[in-house]
Design a protein around this motif. Structure first.
Motif, PDB file in Angstrom:
ATOM      1  N   LEU A 110       0.828  -1.208   0.000  1.00 36.97           N
ATOM      2  CA  LEU A 110       0.000   0.000   0.000  1.00 36.97           C
ATOM      3  C   LEU A 110       0.860   1.255   0.000  1.00 36.97           C
ATOM      4  N   ILE A 111       1.981   1.235   0.698  1.00 35.34           N
ATOM      5  CA  ILE A 111       2.878   2.392   0.723  1.00 35.34           C
ATOM      6  C   ILE A 111       3.432   2.650  -0.680  1.00 35.34           C
ATOM      7  N   PHE A 112       3.921   1.586  -1.346  1.00 37.37           N
ATOM      8  CA  PHE A 112       4.430   1.765  -2.712  1.00 37.37           C
ATOM      9  C   PHE A 112       3.312   2.208  -3.670  1.00 37.37           C
ATOM     10  N   TYR A 113       2.134   1.633  -3.486  1.00 33.25           N
ATOM     11  CA  TYR A 113       0.987   1.999  -4.330  1.00 33.25           C
ATOM     12  C   TYR A 113       0.614   3.456  -4.106  1.00 33.25           C
ATOM     13  N   LEU A 114       0.594   3.875  -2.843  1.00 29.51           N
ATOM     14  CA  LEU A 114       0.257   5.261  -2.545  1.00 29.51           C
ATOM     15  C   LEU A 114       1.344   6.213  -3.040  1.00 29.51           C
ATOM     16  N   LEU A 115       2.615   5.799  -3.008  1.00 27.96           N
ATOM     17  CA  LEU A 115       3.694   6.635  -3.538  1.00 27.96           C
ATOM     18  C   LEU A 115       3.543   6.814  -5.058  1.00 27.96           C
ATOM     19  N   SER A 116       3.249   5.712  -5.760  1.00 28.67           N
ATOM     20  CA  SER A 116       3.060   5.826  -7.218  1.00 28.67           C
ATOM     21  C   SER A 116       1.801   6.634  -7.531  1.00 28.67           C
ATOM     22  N   LEU A 117       0.772   6.457  -6.699  1.00 33.74           N
ATOM     23  CA  LEU A 117      -0.449   7.242  -6.872  1.00 33.74           C
ATOM     24  C   LEU A 117      -0.155   8.711  -6.612  1.00 33.74           C
ATOM     25  N   ASN A 118       0.695   8.992  -5.626  1.00 29.42           N
ATOM     26  CA  ASN A 118       1.096  10.356  -5.327  1.00 29.42           C
ATOM     27  C   ASN A 118       1.830  10.974  -6.520  1.00 29.42           C
ATOM     28  N   LYS A 119       2.754  10.190  -7.138  1.00 23.21           N
ATOM     29  CA  LYS A 119       3.466  10.684  -8.327  1.00 23.21           C
ATOM     30  C   LYS A 119       2.480  10.956  -9.468  1.00 23.21           C
TER      31      LYS A 119
END
Length: 148
Positions: A25-34
């Motif tokens: 979820l952290i990686f997903y949220l980081l990519s979503l943030n980008k």
């Protein structure tokens, strides 16, 4: 104690799975943030382009508005000049009419005074001419029948 070990093992597996899920979820949220940052930057760039296009359009509209205003002013002047020219033309025609009206009345008067006597004289001359022609023919027939 089997059951306790089983529960401890299941708890550890659940914690590891939950930790993996949290990392995912952290990686997903980081990519979503980008992705959100890229979308926001594109939207900002697009809004800047729209703003510059609107500024250009506003300048063009102001330029067109000033040209239309000056054209309408020129049109008003031109229409006023045309109206004045037609009024002047109408006055000139009326003055020509006033100049030629007495000549027309004079020619009608002279015609009415001269034409009837001339027509009467023309009829008399025509009648006399016919009478002379008949008399000459009569005399020429009489001479021809006398033998001379």
């Amino acid at each position: 104690m089997d059951f306790d070990a089983f529960l401890k093992g299941a708890g550890i597996i659940a914690l590891i799975g939950l930790s993996a899920l949290i990392v995912f979820l952290i990686f997903y949220l980081l990519s979503l943030n980008k992705l959100i940052k890229n979308t926001i930057s594109e939207i900002l760039g697009f809004s800047k382009q729209i703003e510059s296009a609107l500024v250009k359009l506003s300048n063009d509209v102001d330029s067109i508005k000033s040209r239309v205003e000056s054209s309408l002013g020129n049109f008003d002047q031109t229409s006023s000049q045309i109206r004045n020219s037609f009024q002047n033309f109408d006055e000139k025609i009326n003055s020509f009419g006033n100049i030629f009206r007495p000549f027309n009345e004079l020619s009608q008067y002279v015609y009415n005074r001269v034409a009837p006597p001339l027509q009467t004289t023309a009829r008399v001359v025509s009648g006399v001419s016919k009478a002379i022609n008949v008399f000459v023919e009569f005399l020429s027939k009489k001479r021809g029948s006398d033998g001379t």
